[in-house]
Design an enzyme around this catalytic site. Sequence first.
Site: not given
Length: 242
Positions: A14, A184, A187
């Site tokens: 992902s 954040d 990530h």
Amino acid sequence: MVGPRRPQFVLFGSSIVQKSFGNGGWGAILADTYARKADIVMRGYGGWNSRNALQVLDQIFPKDAAVQPSLVITYFGGNDSMKPIPAELSSHVPLPEFIENMKKIATHLKSLSEKTRVIFLGVPPANDEMIIQFYGERAARSNEGGRIYSEATLKLCQELEVKAIDLWTIMQQKNDWLTTCFTDGVHLASEGSKIVAKEIMRALEEAEWEPSLYWKLMPSEFVGISPFDSEGNNGTIINSNM
């Protein structure tokens, strides 16, 4: 001039994979380390979960391909671990389904060829306060949710004899992980990516695979053609005066 085919390492997963080729990302670190030794191929898809991966697994990794990857580094679980509500903001996959999905992915990858090696990355930790800061009180990701899916991944890999890296535990051993490892809360910043790259390299060095996929033990491409080549057969400098 085209030489022998270089080994191919595929990064499959992902957004942590998709963003890994950015500045200071772990994919970029691997690509730099394996220059002239292996091709690092990114197959990362932001927002995906293990359910999405299964839908295209045969297309990305066809069993009848003429050339199969030497290594597949796989990451799913962060999005799967999201809280199921609010549904429109969540990629949640129930834990039993996630485990079954990852089992199917691992089985498929291992079947590609006798020389295809597989490493699974466990779900990294998350900074809950930073997540709320960036995504609000309704944020669906959490450090605890990641732990549960990480432990499930590690247990499955042990059962299937697939190498796995426990990022959830390893990253939290860094004293300032909460403030340095994320952009954040989810990530990875460059410091987080350095840890991922380091642990992948450690796993490759320790693996008793033939041939070895550890960069220091792999041959370099087209060594000796130029007297100004900076790399020798074992990675040593031949002539650094350019």
